[in-house]
Design a protein around this motif. Sequence first.
Motif, PDB file in Angstrom:
ATOM      1  N   ALA A 272       0.828  -1.211   0.000  1.00 50.54           N
ATOM      2  CA  ALA A 272       0.000   0.000   0.000  1.00 50.54           C
ATOM      3  C   ALA A 272       0.861   1.260   0.000  1.00 50.54           C
ATOM      4  O   ALA A 272       0.534   2.248  -0.673  1.00 50.54           O
ATOM      5  CB  ALA A 272      -0.934  -0.012   1.204  1.00 50.54           C
ATOM      6  N   PHE A 273       1.970   1.226   0.732  1.00 54.23           N
ATOM      7  CA  PHE A 273       2.867   2.379   0.792  1.00 54.23           C
ATOM      8  C   PHE A 273       3.400   2.716  -0.597  1.00 54.23           C
ATOM      9  O   PHE A 273       3.414   3.882  -1.009  1.00 54.23           O
ATOM     10  CB  PHE A 273       4.028   2.074   1.748  1.00 54.23           C
ATOM     11  N   THR A 274       3.830   1.696  -1.321  1.00 55.75           N
ATOM     12  CA  THR A 274       4.348   1.908  -2.679  1.00 55.75           C
ATOM     13  C   THR A 274       3.275   2.484  -3.590  1.00 55.75           C
ATOM     14  O   THR A 274       3.531   3.404  -4.375  1.00 55.75           O
ATOM     15  CB  THR A 274       4.864   0.574  -3.259  1.00 55.75           C
ATOM     16  N   LEU A 275       2.069   1.947  -3.487  1.00 58.37           N
ATOM     17  CA  LEU A 275       0.973   2.388  -4.349  1.00 58.37           C
ATOM     18  C   LEU A 275       0.578   3.836  -4.051  1.00 58.37           C
ATOM     19  O   LEU A 275       0.432   4.657  -4.965  1.00 58.37           O
ATOM     20  CB  LEU A 275      -0.226   1.457  -4.160  1.00 58.37           C
ATOM     21  N   ARG A 276       0.433   4.156  -2.772  1.00 51.38           N
ATOM     22  CA  ARG A 276       0.010   5.517  -2.397  1.00 51.38           C
ATOM     23  C   ARG A 276       1.071   6.561  -2.741  1.00 51.38           C
ATOM     24  O   ARG A 276       0.750   7.718  -3.024  1.00 51.38           O
ATOM     25  CB  ARG A 276      -0.289   5.574  -0.897  1.00 51.38           C
TER      26      ARG A 276
END
Length: 259
Positions: free
Chosen positions: A120-124
């Motif tokens: 999620a961190f990478t995506l956001r």
Amino acid sequence: MIEEKENIATKAKAKEQRTMIEIKDLHKTFGGENHVLQGVNLTVNKGEDLVILGRSGSGKSVTIKCIVGLIEPDKGEINVFGENVLHLNKSELNEIRVRIGFLFQSGALYDSMSVRENLAFTLRKHQRDLSKDEVENQVIEALESVGLADAIDKMPSELSGGMQKRIGLARTLILKPEIILYDEPTTGLDTITSREISELILDIKHKRKTTSIIITHDMACAKLTADRIMVLKEGVIHAEGTYEELEKSDDEWVRSFFE
């Protein structure tokens, strides 16, 4: 004459559309005396899996790190998607990087984050306007693509080496890259897990139509994944061909990789 010029222009455009990565005369020296790259030239075409072989320290990983700007070469040209990445500013380079996935040897997961949080961190970071549900759905989709949806709430410390590689790959895939650079994807894994990772690389290529460079010492991985193989020696491309062609090479040094 006009028709001839049009044909030349059409062929040039077709070549540009086929060529995803083109490296010309790439040089890199460390510490003033360690001449790692001494004029590397290579081309990777759309949909191709190129494997680069070479002894330790031959510059394999340095080459792909130069492609995404993690290492700055001393000299040369690196064209990705038709753009010379060495001439791009930081913002332009980041736009290119989003289209390129990089799988590090270690998987490079954040130890303090769960699998869900890592992805999620990478995506956001790159898609700030996504809703919580959209993020969750894309995280699950990426994990399903590597067969590890049930590991979503685990911490990296709870995962085996093979699982960490898969999660690292899922984190790469979540941005839907057109190019993937694999740095020793099977290093440190047992034979069965190594084959599973190699088969996953093939599966990703076929399902997502990716273009890849695979750095490896693992000849089983090379045999399974490579459309074409290049061998680095003393900072230049020493040999090139299919697995079968290089296995039967007249060059004893090249054949030594296949023994």
